[in-house]
Design a protein around this motif. Sequence first.
Motif, PDB file in Angstrom:
ATOM      1  N   GLY A  98       0.840  -1.194   0.000  1.00 19.40           N
ATOM      2  CA  GLY A  98       0.000   0.000   0.000  1.00 19.40           C
ATOM      3  C   GLY A  98       0.868   1.234   0.000  1.00 19.40           C
ATOM      4  O   GLY A  98       0.604   2.206  -0.689  1.00 19.40           O
ATOM      5  N   GLY A  99       1.993   1.193   0.824  1.00 16.32           N
ATOM      6  CA  GLY A  99       2.873   2.351   0.849  1.00 16.32           C
ATOM      7  C   GLY A  99       3.546   2.560  -0.492  1.00 16.32           C
ATOM      8  O   GLY A  99       3.728   3.672  -0.940  1.00 16.32           O
ATOM      9  N   LEU A 100       3.982   1.440  -1.122  1.00 15.79           N
ATOM     10  CA  LEU A 100       4.593   1.547  -2.436  1.00 15.79           C
ATOM     11  C   LEU A 100       3.644   2.167  -3.434  1.00 15.79           C
ATOM     12  O   LEU A 100       4.001   2.997  -4.256  1.00 15.79           O
ATOM     13  CB  LEU A 100       5.055   0.161  -2.902  1.00 15.79           C
ATOM     14  CG  LEU A 100       5.723   0.118  -4.279  1.00 15.79           C
ATOM     15  CD1 LEU A 100       6.976   0.991  -4.288  1.00 15.79           C
ATOM     16  CD2 LEU A 100       6.048  -1.322  -4.646  1.00 15.79           C
ATOM     17  N   SER A 101       2.411   1.762  -3.320  1.00 19.48           N
ATOM     18  CA  SER A 101       1.420   2.317  -4.253  1.00 19.48           C
ATOM     19  C   SER A 101       1.305   3.802  -4.053  1.00 19.48           C
ATOM     20  O   SER A 101       1.270   4.578  -5.008  1.00 19.48           O
ATOM     21  CB  SER A 101       0.063   1.624  -4.047  1.00 19.48           C
ATOM     22  OG  SER A 101       0.175   0.265  -4.315  1.00 19.48           O
ATOM     23  N   GLY A 102       1.287   4.201  -2.782  1.00 21.59           N
ATOM     24  CA  GLY A 102       1.158   5.630  -2.520  1.00 21.59           C
ATOM     25  C   GLY A 102       2.390   6.390  -2.982  1.00 21.59           C
ATOM     26  O   GLY A 102       2.303   7.447  -3.608  1.00 21.59           O
ATOM     27  N   PHE A 103       3.568   5.809  -2.707  1.00 20.39           N
ATOM     28  CA  PHE A 103       4.804   6.478  -3.116  1.00 20.39           C
ATOM     29  C   PHE A 103       4.943   6.481  -4.629  1.00 20.39           C
ATOM     30  O   PHE A 103       5.419   7.444  -5.223  1.00 20.39           O
ATOM     31  CB  PHE A 103       6.007   5.769  -2.468  1.00 20.39           C
ATOM     32  CG  PHE A 103       7.299   6.468  -2.750  1.00 20.39           C
ATOM     33  CD1 PHE A 103       8.183   5.965  -3.719  1.00 20.39           C
ATOM     34  CD2 PHE A 103       7.654   7.629  -2.079  1.00 20.39           C
ATOM     35  CE1 PHE A 103       9.395   6.615  -3.971  1.00 20.39           C
ATOM     36  CE2 PHE A 103       8.845   8.276  -2.351  1.00 20.39           C
ATOM     37  CZ  PHE A 103       9.730   7.780  -3.296  1.00 20.39           C
ATOM     38  N   GLY A 104       4.506   5.348  -5.237  1.00 22.48           N
ATOM     39  CA  GLY A 104       4.566   5.276  -6.698  1.00 22.48           C
ATOM     40  C   GLY A 104       3.730   6.363  -7.343  1.00 22.48           C
ATOM     41  O   GLY A 104       4.120   6.975  -8.344  1.00 22.48           O
ATOM     42  N   ILE A 105       2.625   6.565  -6.763  1.00 24.19           N
ATOM     43  CA  ILE A 105       1.756   7.632  -7.292  1.00 24.19           C
ATOM     44  C   ILE A 105       2.454   8.973  -7.177  1.00 24.19           C
ATOM     45  O   ILE A 105       2.430   9.799  -8.088  1.00 24.19           O
ATOM     46  CB  ILE A 105       0.416   7.637  -6.533  1.00 24.19           C
ATOM     47  CG1 ILE A 105      -0.363   6.349  -6.837  1.00 24.19           C
ATOM     48  CG2 ILE A 105      -0.418   8.864  -6.913  1.00 24.19           C
ATOM     49  CD1 ILE A 105      -1.620   6.177  -6.019  1.00 24.19           C
ATOM     50  N   PHE A 106       3.139   9.147  -5.999  1.00 26.66           N
ATOM     51  CA  PHE A 106       3.848  10.408  -5.790  1.00 26.66           C
ATOM     52  C   PHE A 106       4.968  10.569  -6.813  1.00 26.66           C
ATOM     53  O   PHE A 106       5.180  11.641  -7.388  1.00 26.66           O
ATOM     54  CB  PHE A 106       4.408  10.447  -4.367  1.00 26.66           C
ATOM     55  CG  PHE A 106       5.288  11.625  -4.099  1.00 26.66           C
ATOM     56  CD1 PHE A 106       6.681  11.489  -4.104  1.00 26.66           C
ATOM     57  CD2 PHE A 106       4.760  12.880  -3.875  1.00 26.66           C
ATOM     58  CE1 PHE A 106       7.486  12.580  -3.876  1.00 26.66           C
ATOM     59  CE2 PHE A 106       5.572  13.970  -3.643  1.00 26.66           C
ATOM     60  CZ  PHE A 106       6.956  13.832  -3.640  1.00 26.66           C
ATOM     61  N   VAL A 107       5.703   9.450  -7.061  1.00 23.39           N
ATOM     62  CA  VAL A 107       6.824   9.486  -8.010  1.00 23.39           C
ATOM     63  C   VAL A 107       6.326   9.783  -9.405  1.00 23.39           C
ATOM     64  O   VAL A 107       6.900  10.585 -10.151  1.00 23.39           O
ATOM     65  CB  VAL A 107       7.610   8.168  -7.963  1.00 23.39           C
ATOM     66  CG1 VAL A 107       8.636   8.104  -9.096  1.00 23.39           C
ATOM     67  CG2 VAL A 107       8.313   8.025  -6.618  1.00 23.39           C
ATOM     68  N   ILE A 108       5.263   9.131  -9.770  1.00 22.73           N
ATOM     69  CA  ILE A 108       4.708   9.349 -11.119  1.00 22.73           C
ATOM     70  C   ILE A 108       4.321  10.807 -11.299  1.00 22.73           C
ATOM     71  O   ILE A 108       4.587  11.433 -12.328  1.00 22.73           O
ATOM     72  CB  ILE A 108       3.512   8.421 -11.353  1.00 22.73           C
ATOM     73  CG1 ILE A 108       4.000   6.956 -11.414  1.00 22.73           C
ATOM     74  CG2 ILE A 108       2.778   8.801 -12.641  1.00 22.73           C
ATOM     75  CD1 ILE A 108       2.886   5.944 -11.478  1.00 22.73           C
ATOM     76  N   ALA A 109       3.719  11.350 -10.235  1.00 23.92           N
ATOM     77  CA  ALA A 109       3.313  12.764 -10.322  1.00 23.92           C
ATOM     78  C   ALA A 109       4.543  13.651 -10.431  1.00 23.92           C
ATOM     79  O   ALA A 109       4.554  14.633 -11.198  1.00 23.92           O
ATOM     80  CB  ALA A 109       2.477  13.132  -9.083  1.00 23.92           C
ATOM     81  N   ALA A 110       5.618  13.304  -9.676  1.00 30.67           N
ATOM     82  CA  ALA A 110       6.842  14.122  -9.727  1.00 30.67           C
ATOM     83  C   ALA A 110       7.495  14.046 -11.100  1.00 30.67           C
ATOM     84  O   ALA A 110       7.955  15.062 -11.653  1.00 30.67           O
ATOM     85  CB  ALA A 110       7.806  13.665  -8.640  1.00 30.67           C
ATOM     86  N   ILE A 111       7.569  12.815 -11.640  1.00 31.06           N
ATOM     87  CA  ILE A 111       8.168  12.651 -12.972  1.00 31.06           C
ATOM     88  C   ILE A 111       7.390  13.446 -14.000  1.00 31.06           C
ATOM     89  O   ILE A 111       7.952  14.120 -14.871  1.00 31.06           O
ATOM     90  CB  ILE A 111       8.240  11.161 -13.342  1.00 31.06           C
ATOM     91  CG1 ILE A 111       9.241  10.441 -12.419  1.00 31.06           C
ATOM     92  CG2 ILE A 111       8.630  10.989 -14.812  1.00 31.06           C
ATOM     93  CD1 ILE A 111       9.268   8.944 -12.603  1.00 31.06           C
ATOM     94  N   ALA A 112       6.049  13.373 -13.901  1.00 29.41           N
ATOM     95  CA  ALA A 112       5.226  14.116 -14.863  1.00 29.41           C
ATOM     96  C   ALA A 112       5.494  15.600 -14.740  1.00 29.41           C
ATOM     97  O   ALA A 112       5.580  16.330 -15.742  1.00 29.41           O
ATOM     98  CB  ALA A 112       3.747  13.805 -14.613  1.00 29.41           C
ATOM     99  N   ALA A 113       5.687  16.052 -13.487  1.00 29.49           N
ATOM    100  CA  ALA A 113       5.952  17.488 -13.287  1.00 29.49           C
ATOM    101  C   ALA A 113       7.303  17.870 -13.889  1.00 29.49           C
ATOM    102  O   ALA A 113       7.448  18.925 -14.516  1.00 29.49           O
ATOM    103  CB  ALA A 113       5.903  17.819 -11.788  1.00 29.49           C
ATOM    104  N   VAL A 114       8.322  16.960 -13.703  1.00 26.66           N
ATOM    105  CA  VAL A 114       9.650  17.256 -14.251  1.00 26.66           C
ATOM    106  C   VAL A 114       9.598  17.303 -15.763  1.00 26.66           C
ATOM    107  O   VAL A 114      10.182  18.176 -16.405  1.00 26.66           O
ATOM    108  CB  VAL A 114      10.678  16.213 -13.759  1.00 26.66           C
ATOM    109  CG1 VAL A 114      12.006  16.356 -14.515  1.00 26.66           C
ATOM    110  CG2 VAL A 114      10.888  16.375 -12.255  1.00 26.66           C
ATOM    111  N   ILE A 115       8.885  16.335 -16.335  1.00 28.38           N
ATOM    112  CA  ILE A 115       8.797  16.293 -17.805  1.00 28.38           C
ATOM    113  C   ILE A 115       8.142  17.557 -18.338  1.00 28.38           C
ATOM    114  O   ILE A 115       8.584  18.160 -19.305  1.00 28.38           O
ATOM    115  CB  ILE A 115       8.042  15.035 -18.254  1.00 28.38           C
ATOM    116  CG1 ILE A 115       8.856  13.781 -17.899  1.00 28.38           C
ATOM    117  CG2 ILE A 115       7.735  15.094 -19.749  1.00 28.38           C
ATOM    118  CD1 ILE A 115       8.128  12.483 -18.145  1.00 28.38           C
TER     119      ILE A 115
END
Length: 685
Positions: free
Chosen positions: A622-639
């Motif tokens: 569950g934590g990975l899922s939450g962090f993954g979501i955060f990472v995906i959002a960060a990557i999208a922001a960087v892109i």
Amino acid sequence: MVIIVAKSLNHGEQSRSAIRTEIGTRIKTTAITTTKILSFIFAGILFFSSIENANMTTHAQLSSYITNNSTFPNNGSDTDKAPGFLDAYWTNYLSSASSTSNNNNSVKKEVGPGDGASTLAVVLVNRGRSDITGVTGYLTLPSIGFKPIPGKNNGTSQSVASAYSIVKAGGTFVLYFDMNVLKQAKVGGYSTSLSLKYTKINQIGQLITTNTLPFRLTGKVILDAVSENSELTPSTQNQLKILIQNIGSANAAGAVVTITGITSGNSVTSSNTQSTSSSTSNTNSGNTNTSTTNSPSSSSSPSPSSSSNPAVNIGATAFHIGTIPVNGSAEINPIVYPTASSGETVQNLNLQISYGDAYGNQQTSNVPVGLVILPNPPQSVVNATANNGNALIVPAGKIQDIDFTVANSDNKKPITNVVISLVSQSNSMKILGDSRWTSQSILPQSKLNLSTKVFASSDLIGKPALFTLTVDYVSAGQSKTDSLNIGTYVSGDIKIRVYDVAVNFIGGTPNIIGNLLNEGNTVGLFTTVELVKSNSGKRFIPITPPAQYLGDLSVDSPLPFSMPLNIDNRTLSTIQPGIYPITLKITYSDDLKISHVLLVNSSVDFEPKHAQSSNGAGGSGGGLSGFGIFVIAAIAAVIVFLFVRRRRSKSKRTKLQSSKDVDPFLDDVSPTPAEKDLSRDLKKR
């Protein structure tokens, strides 16, 4: 021969001597008779001469005394008394017919203020020992309320009347005095003076006498009958309130009202009868009595009707009322029953009023009272109500019992031979139970409760439907048929079932989850679900979450719900594992936007170990899922950031093509330290 002649001579001498003797005797007798006759004639002359002188002396004395005193002297045994007063009353006998000594039986009448020309009859008696004739009376009228009639007076305020016939000694005679009775006159007694001039038979000269004359203005009884409720309802008993009013100027006493019949309004004819209008009263019988006299009045007498009676009197026919004062009234209450065929007609209730007048004579007056028979009421006496007067709602797709009531609203009459039938006006609504009922009678103001079964198909949901109730019955001897409509509304059926209720952890937060299923045939609107406190002593959570709005609950389509529980980990750790009862409150609205509440009792199985494992192994995921979501959002922001930056760099290079500083801008797109750290973390994961 000589001897014979001598004898003849002697005989002739003797004859002459006898004749002379006879003549002498007759002369003496005639002389004596003549002497006696002359003596008688002389004596008669002397006798009559003395009588004439005596009469002249007496007449002179009487004339002088009457002139000074207006009355006869104290009559002695040798004188006659003057005529005396006996009675005075009002009459319809006109003085133009001449006063007479024999007409003492003229009809008495009532006279009141404002009656105008009236005649007062004065009855007198000849108290003398001699017959009298040429009687003339001079009546002095009261100064207020009475006025002489021109031609009937002597130019003054007196009224003059005469009696031209001979009045025998001891006989009575009547003088008729005409006068105008004005409105200013008052009912009651009056006293005035009456002067008489008359002559005795076989005597020369006129005698004068004055008497005090008492008379009274009797007043007049005038009756009127008025019905306060003159509009009658056919085929029912109508109690009338009739007022017998005295609008005259004299009291009426001992009155009795009799109902002689009811006739059609065009079958009454007017006729003049010698009667008086009378009035009556059921109270004040001890009021002061005043005189009433006869007067010719117009009364109505009913003529027989050729047809059957349209109305009958079923109550009392005679009413003893008694005395009614002036401007008073008395009430009688007959009961009249008009037949059904008499509707929209006019009728006369014929009253006969009898009473005694002021002179003790029985009088009768016929007074009709007009009545109007109303039309037969078009409205029915049958009423029908369903569902105890509330709206009748039939759910679609079910066999439904409906109850309705048939009532007789008439206050007095029952309805008999009642036949009731019920018919549906829609093909989608069918009557499955009884549709026809019979009853011997329904009493006044009573009800008949009926019920049957009906079925409405689903295509009528949200639509009205109509039943026609037909009632055949007999009322007041007449057969009638009434049709009444009973409206209903066909509603859909909403039946909610709750299933798969459990506790589930989402993002580390416990949630009450489950599903709602509408097993009915129409949509449930504005559906909400809420966890309420259970009545059980074993409580699952201390604080209930807020209600959750779900929207429309479609037919045969599950609707999931999830309610987060607002509890922290410390409180969660105190909850013991086990099965806990819960109560769900479901609120929804039907097709009519009427809100409904459904409470559903259920239970949940709480397992803390399962919750911890979910937080450990599963919780890591569950934590990975939450962090993954955060990472995906960060990557999208960087892109996005890099893309925007590159576009800006291209724009700058275009503008600064001639500048030598273009290379630093191009070299500046290298990764930042933060981006390098984020890239390293992603590689580790």
